[in-house]
Structure formats: structure tokens, C-alpha cells
Design an enzyme around this catalytic site. Structure first.
Site, PDB file in Angstrom:
ATOM      1  CD1 TRP A 264      -8.560  -9.861   1.046  1.00  0.00           C
ATOM      2  CD2 TRP A 264     -10.131  -9.237  -0.398  1.00  0.00           C
ATOM      3  NE1 TRP A 264      -8.467  -8.500   0.887  1.00  0.00           N
ATOM      4  CE2 TRP A 264      -9.414  -8.090   0.003  1.00  0.00           C
ATOM      5  CE3 TRP A 264     -11.191  -9.084  -1.299  1.00  0.00           C
ATOM      6  CZ2 TRP A 264      -9.708  -6.810  -0.470  1.00  0.00           C
ATOM      7  CZ3 TRP A 264     -11.478  -7.819  -1.772  1.00  0.00           C
ATOM      8  CH2 TRP A 264     -10.754  -6.708  -1.362  1.00  0.00           C
ATOM      9  NE  ARG A 265      -7.463  -8.036   5.888  1.00  0.00           N
ATOM     10  CZ  ARG A 265      -7.290  -6.745   6.123  1.00  0.00           C
ATOM     11  NH1 ARG A 265      -8.179  -6.072   6.824  1.00  0.00           N
ATOM     12  NH2 ARG A 265      -6.224  -6.132   5.681  1.00  0.00           N
TER      13      ARG A 265
ATOM     14  CD  GLU B 262      -2.222  -9.866  -1.402  1.00  0.00           C
ATOM     15  OE1 GLU B 262      -1.538  -8.990  -1.942  1.00  0.00           O
ATOM     16  OE2 GLU B 262      -2.715  -9.729  -0.265  1.00  0.00           O
TER      17      GLU B 262
ATOM     18  CB  THR C 144      -6.461  -1.896  -8.074  1.00  0.00           C
ATOM     19  OG1 THR C 144      -5.766  -2.141  -9.302  1.00  0.00           O
ATOM     20  CG2 THR C 144      -7.870  -1.478  -8.402  1.00  0.00           C
TER      21      THR C 144
ATOM     22  N   GLY D  87      -7.805  -2.560 -15.393  1.00  0.00           N
ATOM     23  CA  GLY D  87      -6.540  -2.176 -16.028  1.00  0.00           C
ATOM     24  C   GLY D  87      -5.437  -3.203 -15.827  1.00  0.00           C
ATOM     25  CE1 TYR D  88      -0.498  -0.445 -14.685  1.00  0.00           C
ATOM     26  CE2 TYR D  88      -2.466  -0.231 -13.330  1.00  0.00           C
ATOM     27  CZ  TYR D  88      -1.310   0.296 -13.841  1.00  0.00           C
ATOM     28  OH  TYR D  88      -0.956   1.570 -13.510  1.00  0.00           O
TER      29      TYR D  88
ATOM     30  CE1 TYR E 160       2.907  -7.282  -0.292  1.00  0.00           C
ATOM     31  CE2 TYR E 160       1.676  -7.901  -2.259  1.00  0.00           C
ATOM     32  CZ  TYR E 160       1.702  -7.444  -0.954  1.00  0.00           C
ATOM     33  OH  TYR E 160       0.538  -7.167  -0.312  1.00  0.00           O
TER      34      TYR E 160
ATOM     35  CG  ASP F 232       2.846  -3.565  -0.369  1.00  0.00           C
ATOM     36  OD1 ASP F 232       3.298  -3.238   0.743  1.00  0.00           O
ATOM     37  OD2 ASP F 232       1.626  -3.617  -0.601  1.00  0.00           O
TER      38      ASP F 232
ATOM     39  CB  CYS G 190       0.360   5.548  14.824  1.00  0.00           C
ATOM     40  SG  CYS G 190       1.422   4.204  14.258  1.00  0.00           S
TER      41      CYS G 190
HETATM   42 FE1  SF4 Z   1       3.556   6.050  10.450  1.00  0.00          FE
HETATM   43 FE2  SF4 Z   1       3.167   8.054  12.191  1.00  0.00          FE
HETATM   44 FE3  SF4 Z   1       2.806   5.527  12.945  1.00  0.00          FE
HETATM   45 FE4  SF4 Z   1       5.223   6.416  12.463  1.00  0.00          FE
HETATM   46  S1  SF4 Z   1       3.851   7.125  14.077  1.00  0.00           S
HETATM   47  S2  SF4 Z   1       4.378   4.472  11.784  1.00  0.00           S
HETATM   48  S3  SF4 Z   1       4.866   7.823  10.769  1.00  0.00           S
HETATM   49  S4  SF4 Z   1       1.620   6.657  11.411  1.00  0.00           S
END
Ligand code: SF4
Length: 376
Positions: free
Chosen positions: A48-49, A61, A67, A105-106, A144, A162, A238
Site C-alpha cells: 500500500w506504499r 489503514e 492488527t 476480527g473487529y 487518526y 495512534d 534510533c
Molecule cells: Fe524511542 Fe529510544 Fe528513539 Fe527515544 S531514542 S525515540 S526511546 S527508540
């Protein structure tokens, strides 16, 4: 509204003590651009992207509510093959779309989808509306989902919030209030709005054609799904860890602050498999109840603390599953018609296995049917 004016971050006490974590326009810009470039490199290739068709995005969505992506994938592919347009959905037989939804479901979701498709057909000439208020007015579409459709399909800077986005935002901005509280929730929506608006400001060397609102909202969802997970988030990889209050302040376990969890409730049911001349007794669930219009074996709720075996019945299979806070045990018995008939109020039908396979059952009863078919 493309300037972010917050100088004090949210309501997490630790964050407020540390001015290094204040939310400045520069930080917001870097955060948005960090997420956009991470998304460009790490986004999953989901079917879907690969489209901007609002109908296809809407279906994805709705299926993705409650799910997981890996569960939704085959359902979405099959749905788009069998019901590829608003018109085909508006005109489809309800039994067909229930069967296509069976196991997700739902089921109110699928009934709302069809109702909305009929409304689009009648009111908008079959063209999916592109105004936020018109999308929001469709059955089964909340703030949302309307925001997701308008941003992903039409690249409008409409915010989304969400569970995934709440987790990401409360952690990044160190928001310590409960996201269900009115003020905290409003604050989160406001932040989500400011971020997606920031995303639409053209960055140097970036094509004006890049659908940045669409990509930014998806990057928030994707970070929540792949990196900033509820347990053991992958902070080391991250892309926004240097802006993240939870990471800097060691608050990851505390955020989001969802308050006390409701305790699970155990419920126990007996279901009866009754055969007469190669046919089995089933009933259709009435309108207005959970799993309305789906089929099931006759069943009744029993006292979860009393171990009972019904008279003249032989254990057949036991299915355990969870729905929201309920932990459900469904014990199926091969039984005589007397045990079963008290549960059907005269609305039962006797059908062959082949006929049963064409109907839609809730997951637990589908498993009974599968065991029955496997036992033959
Ligand atoms: Fe989430 Fe860790 Fe990134 Fe902060 S650093 S947004 S807690 S994954």
C-alpha cells in the site's frame, strides 16, 4: 503556523528541570529532517506504499487497526484483487466481504467500510473525497484515519496520533502526562500537527514534488513499529536519539505513562458440535453484538471457576484466545442436540461441512471447524 514556539518541554518533571531538552524550532527542524532521511533509507516496502490511491490506502489503514502488518499483508492483497474499487465494494454482497475479512476480527470495520463506500458512491460520485472534514464524516473513520488518508494519499499536513505515534512523541518530548487525559492528548495532537506542518516546509536541495507530509507521518508510524517499540526500543540505532528526552533522561520504561493496566478477566464458554445425517448445527450471530452476522457453533458462557462437562458430551477441542482484556477459553464438545438446542433459540441451521466452509466464522469457531474438517 510553521514556527514552533515551545520553550518548555511538556509535562515530564525531569524534562522540565533540564533546559537542554527545551523544544526549539531548530531542534524540531532537525528532528523532522532526521526522520525523513531515516524513512527514505529504512521504510519497509509495503504494497500500500506503492500507490497513492486513497481507496487502497483507506483499506490498509482500516485493516491495520489493532492488527499487525504481517497479518494484514495477505488480507490486503486478496481484498484488492477481489474488491479493487469503491464501486465494487459498494456493490459487493455482504457475505463476500465478511468472508474476505474472516480472521481479521473487529467485524464492524468491514461493515463500516462498505457503508462508507456506498456513501462515497452516492454523495461524491464514487470519487474518494480529499477534504479532511468529508473524509472524517465517513462511517468508521476517526481523526487518526482521516489524518492518515489525507496525508498519505493527498500529501496534506494533517496530523496522526495512534498508539505508535503516542509512544514516539511522549518519549522524544518527555511528556509525562497520561495520553488519555484531555490536556495531554490535545498537546500530543498539537505537536503532531506542528511536526507534519514543519515537514512540508521545503528543505534545501529537496524536490518540491517530494510528498513530505505523507512521508513524515509514515516515518513516525514506522519508527514506532520498527525502532521505538513498546519493550526494548532499539535506541542505539534510533535516528532521533540525540533529541530524545526519554533516552537522555533514562525515562524509556516510564513513557508513555498509560496509568494502571486493567486486569485481565477470564471467561469460559462451552460450544457444541452436533451432527445429524452429515449436517452440523450452527447459528448466525444477531445484529448489534460483537461479531454480528458471523456464524458459530451453539455455545454458552459458563462459570469460569467450575470445571464442568456437559451431559452426554465428549471433549472435542479447546481454544484459548484473547479479545481486549478478556482471556477466553472455548471448550468444544461433541454433543447431542439437547445440549445444543438450548443455545440456539430456534434460529439454528443444519449445514454440511462444504456449506459451512463458505460462511464466515469468528476465529475461535473457525478453529473448531478446521478441527472438524481435519477429523474427517
Ligand atoms: Fe524511542 Fe529510544 Fe528513539 Fe527515544 S531514542 S525515540 S526511546 S527508540
Amino acid at each position: 503556523m510553521n514556527r514552533i514556539e515551545h520553550q518548555t518541554p511538556m509535562s515530564a518533571p525531569t524534562a522540565e528541570k533540564n533546559p537542554a531538552h527545551s523544544v526549539t524550532p531548530v531542534k524540531i527542524k532537525r528532528l523532522v529532517s532526521g526522520l525523513l532521511s531515516w524513512f527514505a533509507r529504512h521504510a519497509r516496502d509495503l504494497p500500500w506504499r506503492r500507490t497513492r490511491d486513497p481507496y487502497a490506502i483507506w483499506v490498509s489503514e482500516i485493516m491495520l487497526q489493532q492488527t499487525q502488518v504481517k497479518t494484514v499483508l495477505p488480507y490486503w492483497e486478496r481484498w484488492m484483487r477481489e474488491v479493487p474499487t469503491i464501486e465494487s465494494l459498494a456493490k459487493a454482497r455482504p457475505e463476500k466481504i465478511h468472508k474476505l475479512w474472516e480472521g481479521l476480527g473487529y467485524y464492524t470495520r468491514v461493515r463500516n467500510l462498505q457503508q462508507a463506500a456506498r456513501l462515497i458512491w452516492e454523495k461524491h460520485g464514487g470519487r474518494f473525497p480529499d477534504r479532511f472534514d468529508e473524509v472524517l464524516a465517513l462511517p468508521g473513520i476517526g481523526r487518526y484515519t482521516a489524518g492518515a488518508i489525507c496525508s498519505i494519499a493527498f500529501n496534506q499536513p494533517t496530523p496522526i496520533l495512534d498508539g505508535n505515534v503516542i509512544r514516539v512523541l511522549t518519549r522524544i518530548f518527555g511528556i509525562g502526562g497520561n495520553p488519555r487525559d484531555k490536556n495531554t492528548n490535545a498537546r500530543l495532537w498539537q505537536l503532531a500537527g506542528e511536526l507534519v506542518l514543519q515537514a512540508t516546509c521545503p528543505a534545501p536541495r529537496t524536490s518540491h514534488l517530494t510528498p513530505r507530509a505523507s512521508r513524515f507521518n509514515q516515518s513516525l508510524m514506522e519508527l514506532g513499529a520498527l525502532v521505538c517499540t513498546p519493550r526494548r526500543p532499539k535506541c542505539a540505532v534510533c535516528p532521533v536519539k540525540k533529541f530524545c528526552v526519554a533516552f537522555q533522561e533514562n525515562l524509556i520504561e516510564e513513557l508513555p505513562n498509560l496509568g494502571k493496566r486493567t486486569t485481565a478477566t477470564h471467561r469460559r464458554f462451552h460450544a457444541y458440535v452436533v451432527e445429524r445425517r452429515g449436517k452440523f448445527l450452527v447459528r448466525q450471530r444477531p445484529a448489534g453484538v460483537v461479531n454480528a452476522h458471523l456464524w458459530e457453533f451453539p455455545n454458552e458462557e459458563i462459570d469460569p471457576d467450575k470445571v464442568q462437562v456437559p451431559n452426554n458430551a465428549r471433549p472435542f477441542c479447546t481454544i484459548k484466545h484473547s479479545i481486549t482484556r478478556y482471556r477466553i477459553t472455548l471448550e468444544a464438545f461433541v454433543a447431542d442436540a439437547v445440549s445444543a438446542k438450548k443455545c440456539v433459540n430456534g434460529d439454528g441451521r443444519w449445514l454440511t461441512l462444504t456449506e459451512l466452509k463458505k460462511l464466515s466464522f469468528p476465529s475461535a469457531h473457525k478453529k473448531i471447524l478446521a478441527s472438524l474438517a481435519g477429523a474427517r
